[in-house]
Design a protein around this motif. Structure first.
Motif, mmCIF file in Angstrom:
data_model
loop_
_atom_site.group_PDB
_atom_site.id
_atom_site.type_symbol
_atom_site.label_atom_id
_atom_site.label_comp_id
_atom_site.label_asym_id
_atom_site.label_seq_id
_atom_site.Cartn_x
_atom_site.Cartn_y
_atom_site.Cartn_z
ATOM 1 N N GLY A 110 0.789 -1.226 0.000
ATOM 2 C CA GLY A 110 0.000 0.000 0.000
ATOM 3 C C GLY A 110 0.820 1.274 0.000
ATOM 4 O O GLY A 110 0.259 2.362 -0.015
ATOM 5 N N LYS A 111 2.138 1.160 0.008
ATOM 6 C CA LYS A 111 3.018 2.323 0.008
ATOM 7 C C LYS A 111 3.529 2.608 -1.413
ATOM 8 O O LYS A 111 3.638 1.701 -2.241
ATOM 9 C CB LYS A 111 4.219 2.100 0.934
ATOM 10 C CG LYS A 111 3.844 1.864 2.392
ATOM 11 C CD LYS A 111 3.254 3.114 3.035
ATOM 12 C CE LYS A 111 2.997 2.910 4.520
ATOM 13 N NZ LYS A 111 2.455 4.124 5.174
ATOM 14 N N PRO A 124 15.368 -6.494 -9.462
ATOM 15 C CA PRO A 124 14.581 -6.609 -8.214
ATOM 16 C C PRO A 124 13.262 -5.840 -8.211
ATOM 17 O O PRO A 124 12.514 -5.933 -7.235
ATOM 18 C CB PRO A 124 15.533 -6.023 -7.146
ATOM 19 C CG PRO A 124 16.876 -5.918 -7.790
ATOM 20 C CD PRO A 124 16.599 -5.737 -9.247
ATOM 21 N N ILE A 125 12.981 -5.091 -9.274
ATOM 22 C CA ILE A 125 11.748 -4.286 -9.267
ATOM 23 C C ILE A 125 10.516 -5.175 -9.177
ATOM 24 O O ILE A 125 9.532 -4.839 -8.496
ATOM 25 C CB ILE A 125 11.696 -3.377 -10.515
ATOM 26 C CG1 ILE A 125 12.726 -2.254 -10.359
ATOM 27 C CG2 ILE A 125 10.308 -2.796 -10.705
ATOM 28 C CD1 ILE A 125 12.816 -1.327 -11.550
ATOM 29 N N SER A 126 10.569 -6.335 -9.816
ATOM 30 C CA SER A 126 9.422 -7.245 -9.737
ATOM 31 C C SER A 126 9.172 -7.697 -8.297
ATOM 32 O O SER A 126 8.031 -7.944 -7.901
ATOM 33 C CB SER A 126 9.652 -8.461 -10.648
ATOM 34 O OG SER A 126 10.876 -9.098 -10.336
ATOM 35 N N ASP A 127 10.239 -7.779 -7.487
ATOM 36 C CA ASP A 127 10.085 -8.139 -6.074
ATOM 37 C C ASP A 127 9.311 -7.063 -5.318
ATOM 38 O O ASP A 127 8.509 -7.364 -4.429
ATOM 39 C CB ASP A 127 11.457 -8.333 -5.429
ATOM 40 C CG ASP A 127 12.242 -9.477 -6.036
ATOM 41 O OD1 ASP A 127 12.394 -10.505 -5.370
ATOM 42 O OD2 ASP A 127 12.711 -9.335 -7.183
ATOM 43 N N ASP A 175 5.703 -7.468 -3.332
ATOM 44 C CA ASP A 175 5.517 -7.056 -1.944
ATOM 45 C C ASP A 175 4.406 -6.015 -1.778
ATOM 46 O O ASP A 175 4.216 -5.483 -0.675
ATOM 47 C CB ASP A 175 6.827 -6.489 -1.395
ATOM 48 C CG ASP A 175 7.812 -7.589 -1.039
ATOM 49 O OD1 ASP A 175 7.412 -8.766 -0.989
ATOM 50 O OD2 ASP A 175 9.001 -7.264 -0.809
ATOM 51 N N GLY A 176 3.708 -5.704 -2.875
ATOM 52 C CA GLY A 176 2.551 -4.830 -2.778
ATOM 53 C C GLY A 176 2.829 -3.352 -2.905
ATOM 54 O O GLY A 176 1.961 -2.527 -2.600
ATOM 55 N N CYS A 188 19.217 -4.039 -4.380
ATOM 56 C CA CYS A 188 19.893 -5.326 -4.211
ATOM 57 C C CYS A 188 20.209 -5.607 -2.749
ATOM 58 O O CYS A 188 20.301 -6.764 -2.337
ATOM 59 C CB CYS A 188 21.181 -5.356 -5.035
ATOM 60 S SG CYS A 188 20.904 -5.202 -6.800
ATOM 61 N N THR A 189 20.387 -4.566 -1.957
ATOM 62 C CA THR A 189 20.662 -4.734 -0.527
ATOM 63 C C THR A 189 19.575 -5.552 0.147
ATOM 64 O O THR A 189 19.839 -6.307 1.085
ATOM 65 C CB THR A 189 20.764 -3.355 0.157
ATOM 66 O OG1 THR A 189 21.753 -2.575 -0.519
ATOM 67 C CG2 THR A 189 21.140 -3.483 1.616
ATOM 68 N N TYR A 190 18.342 -5.432 -0.360
ATOM 69 C CA TYR A 190 17.197 -6.076 0.267
ATOM 70 C C TYR A 190 16.692 -7.301 -0.497
ATOM 71 O O TYR A 190 16.092 -8.190 0.105
ATOM 72 C CB TYR A 190 16.056 -5.052 0.415
ATOM 73 C CG TYR A 190 16.516 -3.801 1.120
ATOM 74 C CD1 TYR A 190 16.631 -3.763 2.503
ATOM 75 C CD2 TYR A 190 16.882 -2.671 0.398
ATOM 76 C CE1 TYR A 190 17.084 -2.631 3.157
ATOM 77 C CE2 TYR A 190 17.331 -1.525 1.044
ATOM 78 C CZ TYR A 190 17.442 -1.514 2.414
ATOM 79 O OH TYR A 190 17.908 -0.389 3.054
ATOM 80 N N TYR A 191 16.954 -7.345 -1.802
ATOM 81 C CA TYR A 191 16.372 -8.417 -2.603
ATOM 82 C C TYR A 191 17.385 -9.344 -3.275
ATOM 83 O O TYR A 191 16.999 -10.351 -3.862
ATOM 84 C CB TYR A 191 15.476 -7.817 -3.691
ATOM 85 C CG TYR A 191 14.204 -7.211 -3.150
ATOM 86 C CD1 TYR A 191 13.250 -8.003 -2.516
ATOM 87 C CD2 TYR A 191 13.957 -5.855 -3.283
ATOM 88 C CE1 TYR A 191 12.077 -7.451 -2.030
ATOM 89 C CE2 TYR A 191 12.788 -5.290 -2.808
ATOM 90 C CZ TYR A 191 11.841 -6.093 -2.175
ATOM 91 O OH TYR A 191 10.675 -5.545 -1.701
#
Length: 565
Positions: A292-293, A312-315, A319-320, A370-373
């Motif tokens: 929702g963000k 990673p954009i698809s990730d 995640d919504g 990339c740090t997160y995904y």
């Protein structure tokens, strides 16, 4: 020690008050001006000190102490300025100082250095020659001339200048270290290592020398040793951005993704980093829940990096998140099609008004996703095989056109890299492709960007082989045509250039020819590629020797063609 510091501070306060009282009565009192300036310098208030010495210089230009104090404060002010990125302030102050004292060698040398640091290498070279005209028997002007030449892409000439400086003073540390930078530019890694071993024996705490040693060892494919030296450089200089950034590349090369991406954040503090930070007025995303963000992702670096780091954009979408994506203008249609529901705008200044209207909650540069995904190998392997989609209509049109030019399967080839630094080593000249291009029952298509007619004509005259060249496709001008053309291929065989990002992002089977020192993104070993599961890697074993690579490639191509017959 605390009491001593308090006592010294009290003495300085008393002396400063006394100097101010004297100057209130006698503004031109030379002793008071010099004294106040020295007090301010001791307090590291270099800008204020400089103003006092400017006043003193007007009163007592013939006084040696005054001139020396003025120059010293000016150099310290300039150093403080360039260390914080205020290059123009530093250069302006030094130019003003040269106007007052044109005979002072150190002002010319520091100005040349600051100009090199700010990327104005042509101006730096002119100023260094002015310094040499004042005194060519001092090592400093030779050193700054070498820096300017290095920045102008003339490492051989730079080496000569650094050698001149060292000949004058064999213990001149900055020239010794800078010489290793020139050796690295010339890919003389063994010479650089030998040179740096000597430097570090005398100066084991020199962070720049340790950084350069790390780069030289990486050039010898000695990554653990390179990592050790880069870590040592950071211990000696914790805010040494280039050492952090270089360490990130070594860590990523070894598959240590979590720490590698963390170190990669230092890229924004590196003077030569090719992208500029986008100063959006939104909080930086640091892994908060996104459902929702609205998150603004902005691309960085070259088009190949934009394509690769879009993975990673698809990730984010899974995640919504609601996505606003700013990218290079050529990629807007492609990204709009591939990331359904996203607001995609071209990068421009000021930013597109759609960004402001989107009520953004967070923002982040694209590579930092990339740090997160992409913090483990498993995260890469779980990523979608295909995350970008060519225009279906354009793809169908090109496929039909190519079928009219000859029987498939269609194999797209690239043999050159346009990288300004490593392009020659990454390229595999077309004359080495003879056996590959002689294979029957397939059609080869040039995917090479840039001028290709000379190479293709030579191939035609040499072997009588016709590689199809679609002159209507301009890869570097029209990304839609580029992606559609690559998607029309059944197989892509390419050296390391942007084409493999285009094919890999679409899941097209791709065979990549890698030189012995590949980019960090390919890792140290193996035939796979973490970023794109459809890419198979063929690695050079010996520098410059493509023959074993093509031998393996030929056998695999013959098997591939046989499997399709």
């Amino acid at each position: 020690m605390v009491n001593e510091n308090k006592a010294l501070d009290a003495q300085l306060n008393e002396a400063e008050i006394l100097a101010q009282k004297i100057l209130a009565r006698k503004p031109d009192n030379l002793d008071a001006l010099n004294g106040l300036g020295l007090i301010l310098m001791q307090r590291q208030r270099f800008g204020e000190a400089l103003e006092q010495f400017k006043r003193a210089l007007k009163v007592g230009v013939d006084c040696k102490d005054t001139r020396d104090n003025f120059v010293r404060s000016l150099v310290l002010f300039a150093k403080e300025s360039w260390e914080t990125g205020a290059y123009d302030n530093a250069a302006s102050a030094l130019r003003s100082g040269i106007s007052s004292l044109p005979e002072r060698l150190e002002l010319h040398c520091h100005l040349s250095f600051v100009l090199s640091e700010s990327g104005k290498h042509d101006e730096a070279l002119i100023v260094s020659d002015q310094a040499l005209s004042l005194n060519n028997e001092h090592p400093h002007p030779h050193d700054v001339k070498g820096l300017a030449l290095l920045g102008l892409g003339r490492p051989k000439d730079a080496l000569v200048s650094f050698q001149c400086a060292i000949t004058i003073d064999r213990n001149f540390v900055t020239a010794l270290v800078n010489m290793s930078s020139a050796l690295l530019e010339l890919n003389l890694n063994e010479a650089a290592i030998e040179h740096l071993e000597h430097v570090l024996k005398q100066n084991p705490n020199n962070a720049q020398a340790l950084n350069n040693m790390g780069l030289a060892l990486a050039g010898k494919v000695m990554y653990p040793e390179a990592e050790q030296n880069l870590r040592a450089a950071i211990v000696k200089a914790p805010n040494f951005a280039e050492a952090h950034f270089n360490l990130s590349r070594i860590l990523l090369m070894q598959g240590f993704y979590e720490e590698g991406w963390r170190e990669n954040e230092w890229r924004w503090k590196c003077r030569d980093f090719p992208s500029t930070w986008r100063d959006f007025p939104y909080p930086r995303w640091r892994g908060e829940a996104l459902k929702g963000k609205t998150i603004l992702v902005w691309s960085e670096q070259g088009i190949g990096d934009e394509i690769m780091f879009a993975s990673p954009i698809s990730d984010l979408l899974v995640d919504g998140a609601k996505l606003v994506l700013e990218c290079g203008e050529r990629l807007v249609p492609l990204f709009s099609r591939s990331f359904k529901g996203a607001i995609v705008v071209a990068r421009q200044n000021p930013p597109d008004k759609l960004i402001r209207e989107a009520q953004v909650d967070y923002q982040i540069p694209m590579a930092s996703l990339c740090t997160y995904y992409r913090d483990t190998k498993e995260a890469f392997h779980q990523a979608p095989t295909r995350y970008l989609t060519a225009d279906p209509g354009r793809l169908s049109e090109l496929r039909s056109r190519y079928m009219g030019s000859g029987k498939g399967p269609f194999i797209g080839i690239c043999w050159r890299s346009g990288n300004p630094i490593a392009g020659m080593e990454r390229s595999a000249p077309l004359e080495q492709w003879d056996e590959i291009l002689s294979q029957p029952n397939c059609k080869f298509v040039s995917l090479q960007y840039g001028e290709v007619e000379t190479d293709l004509t030579a191939l035609r005259n040499h072997l009588g082989i016709e590689v199809f060249h679609d002159k209507k496709i301009k890869p570097l001008m029209n990304a839609e045509d580029w992606f559609a053309q690559v998607a029309a291929m059944d197989l892509v065989i390419s050296v390391d250039n942007s084409t493999i990002q285009v094919s890999g992002s679409q899941g097209i089977p791709t065979w990549t020819l890698l030189n012995v020192l590949p980019e960090w993104r390919f890792g140290m070993e193996g035939c796979g590629h973490d970023w794109h599961s459809s890419v198979v890697v063929y690695r050079q074993v010996s520098r410059g020797d493509w023959q074993p690579v093509f031998k393996t490639l030929l056998a695999d191509l013959q098997n591939w063609l046989h499997s399709r017959s």
